[in-house]
Design an enzyme around this catalytic site. Structure first.
Site, PDB file in Angstrom:
ATOM      1  N   CYS A   1     -16.792  -0.573  -3.378  1.00  0.00           N
ATOM      2  CA  CYS A   1     -16.511   0.716  -2.769  1.00  0.00           C
ATOM      3  C   CYS A   1     -17.639   0.485  -1.432  1.00  0.00           C
TER       4      CYS A   1
ATOM      5  N   CYS B   1     -14.056   1.697  -0.272  1.00  0.00           N
ATOM      6  CA  CYS B   1     -14.074   3.041   0.616  1.00  0.00           C
ATOM      7  C   CYS B   1     -14.654   2.469   1.427  1.00  0.00           C
TER       8      CYS B   1
ATOM      9  N   LYS C   1     -12.713   0.099   4.516  1.00  0.00           N
ATOM     10  CA  LYS C   1     -11.676   0.905   4.705  1.00  0.00           C
ATOM     11  C   LYS C   1     -11.038   1.912   5.318  1.00  0.00           C
TER      12      LYS C   1
ATOM     13  N   TYR D   1      -1.938   3.267  -3.193  1.00  0.00           N
ATOM     14  CA  TYR D   1      -3.695   3.499  -2.095  1.00  0.00           C
ATOM     15  C   TYR D   1      -3.966   2.395  -1.486  1.00  0.00           C
TER      16      TYR D   1
ATOM     17  N   GLU E   1      -3.003   2.524   1.906  1.00  0.00           N
ATOM     18  CA  GLU E   1      -3.968   2.351   3.305  1.00  0.00           C
ATOM     19  C   GLU E   1      -4.474   1.331   4.393  1.00  0.00           C
TER      20      GLU E   1
ATOM     21  N   HIS F   1     -10.510  29.217  12.979  1.00  0.00           N
ATOM     22  CA  HIS F   1      -9.243  28.946  13.526  1.00  0.00           C
ATOM     23  C   HIS F   1      -9.960  28.651  14.384  1.00  0.00           C
TER      24      HIS F   1
ATOM     25  N   GLU G   1      -6.709  26.318   7.866  1.00  0.00           N
ATOM     26  CA  GLU G   1      -6.640  27.941   7.714  1.00  0.00           C
ATOM     27  C   GLU G   1      -5.785  28.018   7.534  1.00  0.00           C
TER      28      GLU G   1
HETATM   29  P1  FAD Z   1     -17.607  -1.322  -9.013  1.00  0.00           P
HETATM   30  O1  FAD Z   1     -18.198  -0.391  -7.630  1.00  0.00           O
HETATM   31  O2  FAD Z   1     -16.801  -2.187  -9.032  1.00  0.00           O
HETATM   32  O3  FAD Z   1     -19.011  -2.648  -9.226  1.00  0.00           O
HETATM   33  C1  FAD Z   1     -18.763  -3.503 -10.544  1.00  0.00           C
HETATM   34  C2  FAD Z   1     -19.576  -4.067 -10.580  1.00  0.00           C
HETATM   35  O4  FAD Z   1     -20.371  -5.258 -11.544  1.00  0.00           O
HETATM   36  C3  FAD Z   1     -19.149  -5.263  -8.956  1.00  0.00           C
HETATM   37  O5  FAD Z   1     -20.745  -5.072  -8.113  1.00  0.00           O
HETATM   38  C4  FAD Z   1     -18.828  -6.202  -9.838  1.00  0.00           C
HETATM   39  O6  FAD Z   1     -19.039  -7.790  -8.801  1.00  0.00           O
HETATM   40  C5  FAD Z   1     -19.785  -6.098 -11.524  1.00  0.00           C
HETATM   41  N1  FAD Z   1     -19.773  -7.393 -12.005  1.00  0.00           N
HETATM   42  C6  FAD Z   1     -19.152  -8.012 -12.291  1.00  0.00           C
HETATM   43  N2  FAD Z   1     -19.317  -8.314 -14.193  1.00  0.00           N
HETATM   44  C7  FAD Z   1     -20.197  -8.220 -14.023  1.00  0.00           C
HETATM   45  C8  FAD Z   1     -20.555  -9.046 -15.142  1.00  0.00           C
HETATM   46  N3  FAD Z   1     -19.935  -9.450 -15.928  1.00  0.00           N
HETATM   47  N4  FAD Z   1     -22.344  -9.204 -14.650  1.00  0.00           N
HETATM   48  C9  FAD Z   1     -22.242  -8.680 -13.569  1.00  0.00           C
HETATM   49  N5  FAD Z   1     -22.259  -8.092 -12.702  1.00  0.00           N
HETATM   50  C10 FAD Z   1     -20.557  -7.921 -12.977  1.00  0.00           C
HETATM   51  N6  FAD Z   1     -12.477   5.206  -3.969  1.00  0.00           N
HETATM   52  C11 FAD Z   1     -12.849   6.724  -3.860  1.00  0.00           C
HETATM   53  O7  FAD Z   1     -13.977   6.915  -4.053  1.00  0.00           O
HETATM   54  N7  FAD Z   1     -12.804   6.660  -2.050  1.00  0.00           N
HETATM   55  C12 FAD Z   1     -12.231   5.523  -1.630  1.00  0.00           C
HETATM   56  O8  FAD Z   1     -12.054   5.740  -0.226  1.00  0.00           O
HETATM   57  C13 FAD Z   1     -12.018   4.118  -2.119  1.00  0.00           C
HETATM   58  N8  FAD Z   1     -11.399   3.719  -1.208  1.00  0.00           N
HETATM   59  C14 FAD Z   1     -11.220   2.451  -2.091  1.00  0.00           C
HETATM   60  C15 FAD Z   1     -10.127   1.266  -1.500  1.00  0.00           C
HETATM   61  C16 FAD Z   1     -10.323  -0.178  -2.038  1.00  0.00           C
HETATM   62  C17 FAD Z   1      -9.467  -1.013  -0.939  1.00  0.00           C
HETATM   63  C18 FAD Z   1     -10.129  -0.250  -3.236  1.00  0.00           C
HETATM   64  C19 FAD Z   1     -10.510  -1.562  -3.675  1.00  0.00           C
HETATM   65  C20 FAD Z   1     -11.644   1.149  -4.461  1.00  0.00           C
HETATM   66  C21 FAD Z   1     -10.964   2.294  -4.061  1.00  0.00           C
HETATM   67  N9  FAD Z   1     -11.649   2.677  -4.373  1.00  0.00           N
HETATM   68  C22 FAD Z   1     -12.131   4.000  -3.739  1.00  0.00           C
HETATM   69  C23 FAD Z   1     -12.251   2.893  -5.678  1.00  0.00           C
HETATM   70  C24 FAD Z   1     -13.430   2.530  -5.450  1.00  0.00           C
HETATM   71  O9  FAD Z   1     -14.065   1.470  -4.941  1.00  0.00           O
HETATM   72  C25 FAD Z   1     -14.046   2.677  -6.745  1.00  0.00           C
HETATM   73  O10 FAD Z   1     -13.524   3.310  -7.983  1.00  0.00           O
HETATM   74  C26 FAD Z   1     -15.769   2.046  -7.858  1.00  0.00           C
HETATM   75  O11 FAD Z   1     -16.076   1.480  -6.779  1.00  0.00           O
HETATM   76  C27 FAD Z   1     -15.978   1.962  -8.954  1.00  0.00           C
HETATM   77  O12 FAD Z   1     -17.245   1.764  -9.373  1.00  0.00           O
HETATM   78  P2  FAD Z   1     -17.344   0.877 -10.910  1.00  0.00           P
HETATM   79  O13 FAD Z   1     -19.379   1.563 -10.313  1.00  0.00           O
HETATM   80  O14 FAD Z   1     -16.680   1.425 -11.438  1.00  0.00           O
HETATM   81  O15 FAD Z   1     -17.286  -0.143 -10.159  1.00  0.00           O
HETATM   82  P1  NDP Z   2      -2.024   0.584  -8.299  1.00  0.00           P
HETATM   83  O1  NDP Z   2      -1.927  -0.144 -10.033  1.00  0.00           O
HETATM   84  O2  NDP Z   2      -2.487   2.362  -7.954  1.00  0.00           O
HETATM   85  O3  NDP Z   2      -0.934   0.243  -7.335  1.00  0.00           O
HETATM   86  C1  NDP Z   2      -0.321  -1.215  -7.718  1.00  0.00           C
HETATM   87  C2  NDP Z   2       0.544  -1.150  -7.005  1.00  0.00           C
HETATM   88  O4  NDP Z   2       1.056  -2.472  -7.163  1.00  0.00           O
HETATM   89  C3  NDP Z   2       1.820  -0.131  -7.406  1.00  0.00           C
HETATM   90  O5  NDP Z   2       2.493   0.151  -5.827  1.00  0.00           O
HETATM   91  C4  NDP Z   2       3.127  -0.970  -7.807  1.00  0.00           C
HETATM   92  O6  NDP Z   2       4.337  -0.830  -7.984  1.00  0.00           O
HETATM   93  C5  NDP Z   2       2.660  -2.558  -7.416  1.00  0.00           C
HETATM   94  N1  NDP Z   2       2.846  -3.654  -7.657  1.00  0.00           N
HETATM   95  C6  NDP Z   2       2.141  -4.068  -8.985  1.00  0.00           C
HETATM   96  N2  NDP Z   2       2.388  -5.225  -9.090  1.00  0.00           N
HETATM   97  C7  NDP Z   2       3.881  -5.729  -8.359  1.00  0.00           C
HETATM   98  C8  NDP Z   2       4.683  -6.728  -8.525  1.00  0.00           C
HETATM   99  N3  NDP Z   2       4.097  -7.886  -9.362  1.00  0.00           N
HETATM  100  N4  NDP Z   2       4.848  -6.742  -7.018  1.00  0.00           N
HETATM  101  C9  NDP Z   2       4.847  -5.817  -6.077  1.00  0.00           C
HETATM  102  N5  NDP Z   2       4.618  -5.149  -6.216  1.00  0.00           N
HETATM  103  C10 NDP Z   2       3.543  -4.894  -7.642  1.00  0.00           C
HETATM  104  O7  NDP Z   2      -2.899  -0.783  -7.404  1.00  0.00           O
HETATM  105  P2  NDP Z   2      -4.011  -0.212  -6.613  1.00  0.00           P
HETATM  106  O8  NDP Z   2      -5.071  -1.443  -6.024  1.00  0.00           O
HETATM  107  O9  NDP Z   2      -3.179   0.510  -5.222  1.00  0.00           O
HETATM  108  O10 NDP Z   2      -5.320   0.682  -6.414  1.00  0.00           O
HETATM  109  C11 NDP Z   2      -6.260   1.268  -7.515  1.00  0.00           C
HETATM  110  C12 NDP Z   2      -6.847   2.134  -7.959  1.00  0.00           C
HETATM  111  O11 NDP Z   2      -7.813   1.440  -6.938  1.00  0.00           O
HETATM  112  C13 NDP Z   2      -6.313   3.355  -7.506  1.00  0.00           C
HETATM  113  O12 NDP Z   2      -5.476   3.855  -9.167  1.00  0.00           O
HETATM  114  C14 NDP Z   2      -7.176   4.405  -6.756  1.00  0.00           C
HETATM  115  O13 NDP Z   2      -8.207   5.416  -7.715  1.00  0.00           O
HETATM  116  C15 NDP Z   2      -7.865   3.528  -6.312  1.00  0.00           C
HETATM  117  N6  NDP Z   2      -8.540   3.637  -5.060  1.00  0.00           N
HETATM  118  C16 NDP Z   2      -8.827   4.509  -4.204  1.00  0.00           C
HETATM  119  C17 NDP Z   2      -8.250   5.421  -3.041  1.00  0.00           C
HETATM  120  C18 NDP Z   2      -8.915   6.335  -2.719  1.00  0.00           C
HETATM  121  O14 NDP Z   2      -9.930   6.742  -2.887  1.00  0.00           O
HETATM  122  N7  NDP Z   2      -9.048   6.644  -1.040  1.00  0.00           N
HETATM  123  C19 NDP Z   2      -8.109   3.776  -1.926  1.00  0.00           C
HETATM  124  C20 NDP Z   2      -8.218   2.263  -2.699  1.00  0.00           C
HETATM  125  C21 NDP Z   2      -7.967   2.789  -3.736  1.00  0.00           C
HETATM  126  P3  NDP Z   2       4.903   0.230  -9.115  1.00  0.00           P
HETATM  127  O15 NDP Z   2       4.311   1.368  -8.365  1.00  0.00           O
HETATM  128  O16 NDP Z   2       5.964  -0.194  -9.198  1.00  0.00           O
HETATM  129  O17 NDP Z   2       3.990  -0.471 -10.473  1.00  0.00           O
END
Ligand code: FAD
Ligand code: NDP
Length: 515
Positions: free
Chosen positions: A79, A84, A87, A221, A225, A490, A495
């Site tokens: 995140c 997050c 992004k 997502y 995004e 408003h 609203e």
């Molecule tokens: P993480 O935050 O992924 O933390 C896991 C940590 O463990 C990492 O630092 C990793 O390097 C470390 N790790 C892994 N393996 C090991 C190991 N063996 N030893 C030591 N350390 C290790 N969520 C939202 O709510 N709002 C958003 O707007 C949003 N936007 C997102 C945008 C993007 C592009 C992405 C990819 C995700 C987004 N998410 C969003 C999802 C959110 O980031 C994740 O749900 C959240 O970070 C999960 O937290 P976590 O603690 O499970 O894991």
């Molecule tokens: P998702 O697993 O939600 O989506 C993967 C996407 O990639 C789908 O559209 C899938 O299509 C497509 N796909 C998979 N394989 C292929 C392929 N070989 N070729 C072309 N397209 C493919 O993953 P995201 O990484 O988008 O998100 C992961 C999670 O991270 C989300 O579920 C969300 O919880 C979290 N997140 C939250 C955000 C927020 O809160 N604003 C922002 C970003 C992430 P198909 O549907 O056909 O399988």
């Protein structure tokens, strides 16, 4: 391999207790920590800090494997570093671009076209992220949580081994262990050139120079995004979607999101699957794909190809088989019960790594805190994963809480639900003469008895801010009559939710007219 004595491996604070001899030349201790957290991201840090607040002896292992492109970052997890936070800031950069276009209508003299500079934005965002990394380290230190910047794996049920990049090792033991290792972006490794020539969201936010003309592959997502803000800052951006957008979300809303993006400059390749990425002599990338609709092979040339095809859980290196922590063999995610316990009673898992949970920061944080309170403060409250609100930060934001129309119809039957809806025009769109065709609100409730709310969906500016408060209402079991008795603020877009009165069933025009 150099063996690190624990006290020297330890960066911060807490005293070593109950040390008991060596293991293969490595200093080993038993029950040294009340809590050991693997993964310093949203969930892991929240759990560790809460436990430390309760006076427990806590350690956190966090380690980031560089992306195939070599991008790496500090503590804080997905995140903070590659999710997050960067992004939303880049989304904000794109929204400002939209505001600049509106500004002349509000009397501002703005040079046209306004130029966006990627490196200025990226530097500012990256500096902010680094300040958050620092903040986390300071908080751990203040709370006397021991931080190991090491990759962890299990040696046995109570023992974890950490390894630095340089091969230094530490072995620690704990009574309770929490796995919070999150996930990393997947690459479609079956596609020639995908890994060598593509990037993922792990790289995008850390690019020093503009990605230029970009293809983003995926329909969920991350893809929408990222494609959204790249378009918004003026880059030539294409999103390739093989099936439907935003799988799992209300599909009427998903279509509004992508329609808006298409009308504001994102090119969509629908029903297309990539088949190859080849680097040309001028360093550009020739992408070929199959259009499954027409059956034709097509191609175009891009500066950057970004895969957003889902995320893989980080379980591979943990040695879970050895300790008997069960995973779902299809997804690779850890199976947990309602108390976040794995198949091994004192090993827990939270956040993205767990099977069937939302992949969202606030749920990971809340699960981590509640787990610490249950473990160390005699609390009994479990994390409630129902009615978790979320927002997709696309150019037209989409916020929702509760069920989609499809899910509600499937669960209760079409006759048992009522769908209220409205197309509205945000006030800020009026003077700017922006098209509000995709600004829409839909509320699903039960038709009978108390007309309890089942789902609320909103596309428009500040969707997350709008939905957050209504999520409280849903949590409290709000009903349609209660919503109608709620006085609006408003003039706001929120609203409009309190004024929803036209049902889909009626077939009446749901366009809001007047104040
Ligand atoms: P993480 O935050 O992924 O933390 C896991 C940590 O463990 C990492 O630092 C990793 O390097 C470390 N790790 C892994 N393996 C090991 C190991 N063996 N030893 C030591 N350390 C290790 N969520 C939202 O709510 N709002 C958003 O707007 C949003 N936007 C997102 C945008 C993007 C592009 C992405 C990819 C995700 C987004 N998410 C969003 C999802 C959110 O980031 C994740 O749900 C959240 O970070 C999960 O937290 P976590 O603690 O499970 O894991
Ligand atoms: P998702 O697993 O939600 O989506 C993967 C996407 O990639 C789908 O559209 C899938 O299509 C497509 N796909 C998979 N394989 C292929 C392929 N070989 N070729 C072309 N397209 C493919 O993953 P995201 O990484 O988008 O998100 C992961 C999670 O991270 C989300 O579920 C969300 O919880 C979290 N997140 C939250 C955000 C927020 O809160 N604003 C922002 C970003 C992430 P198909 O549907 O056909 O399988």
């Amino acid at each position: 391999m150099a063996a690190l004595c624990l006290s020297s491996a330890r960066r911060w604070g807490a005293a070593v207790t109950r040390s008991r001899g060596t293991r293969g030349g490595v200093t080993a201790t038993h029950d040294e920590y009340d809590l050991l957290v693997i993964g310093g991201g949203s969930g892991g840090l929240a759990c560790a800090k809460e436990a430390a607040k309760l006076g427990k002896v806590v350690a956190v292992f966090d380690y980031v494997d560089p992306s195939p492109r070599g991008t790496k970052w500090g503590i804080g997890g997905t995140c903070v570093n590659v999710g997050c936070i960067p992004k939303k800031l880049m989304h904000q950069a794109a929204l400002l671009g939209g505001a600049l276009k509106d500004a002349p209508r509000y009397g501002w003299n703005i040079p046209h076209p306004a130029q966006h500079d990627w490196s200025t934005m990226a530097q500012a965002v990256q500096n902010y992220v680094k300040s958050l990394n620092w903040g986390h380290r300071v908080q751990l230190k203040d709370k006397k949580v021991t931080y190991f910047n090491m990759k962890a794996s299990f040696l046995d049920e109570n023992t974890v081994r950490g390894l630095t990049k340089a091969g230094k090792e530490a072995v620690v033991t704990a009574r309770n262990i929490v796995i919070a290792t999150g996930g990393r972006p997947k690459y479609p490794t079956h596609i020639p050139g995908a890994v060598e020539n593509g990037i993922t969201s792990d790289d995008l936010f850390w690019l020093k120079s503009s990605p230029g003309k970009t293809l983003v592959v995926g329909g969920s997502y991350v893809s929408l995004e990222c494609a959204g803000f790249l378009s918004g800052i003026g880059l030539d951006t294409t999103a390739m979607v093989r099936s439907i957008p935003l799988r799992g979300f209300d599909q009427q809303m998903a279509a509004l999101v992508t329609d808006y993006m298409a009308s504001y400059g994102t090119r969509f390749l629908w029903k297309c699957t990539p088949s190859g990425v080849e680097k040309l002599q001028n360093d550009k990338l020739r992408v070929t794909w199959k259009n499954t609709h027409s059956g034709k092979e097509e191609m175009d040339v891009f500066d950057t190809v970004m895969w957003a095809v889902g995320r893989a859980p980080e379980t591979k290196h943990l040695n879970l088989e050895k300790v008997g922590v069960r995973i779902n063999s299809d997804t690779g995610k850890i199976i947990v019960d309602a108390s976040e316990a794995t198949s091994v009673p004192h090993i827990f898992a939270i956040g993205d790594i767990t099977e069937g949970r939302p992949e969202l920061t606030p749920t990971a944080i809340a699960a981590g805190k509640l787990l610490a309170l249950r473990l160390f403060d005699n609390a009994t409250e479990l994390m409630d994963y129902d009615n978790v609100p979320t927002t997709v930060f696309t150019p037209l934001e989409y916020g929702c809480v509760g069920m989609s129309e499809e899910a509600a119809a499937e669960r209760y039957g079409e006759d048992a639900i009522e769908v209220f809806h409205a197309f509205y025009k945000p006030l800020e769109f009026t003077v700017a003469e922006r098209d509000a065709a995709q600004c829409y609100i839909k509320m699903i409730c039960l038709r009978e008895k108390d007309q309890r709310l089942l789902g609320l969906h909103f596309t428009g500016p500040n969707a997350g801010e709008v939905i957050q408060g209504f999520a409280l209402g849903m949590k409290c079991g709000a009903t349609y009559p209660q919503l109608m008795r709620t006085v609006g603020i408003h003039p706001t877009s929120a609203e409009e939710v309190t004024k929803l009165h036209i049902t889909k069933r009626s077939g009446l025009d749901p366009t809001v007219t007047g104040c």
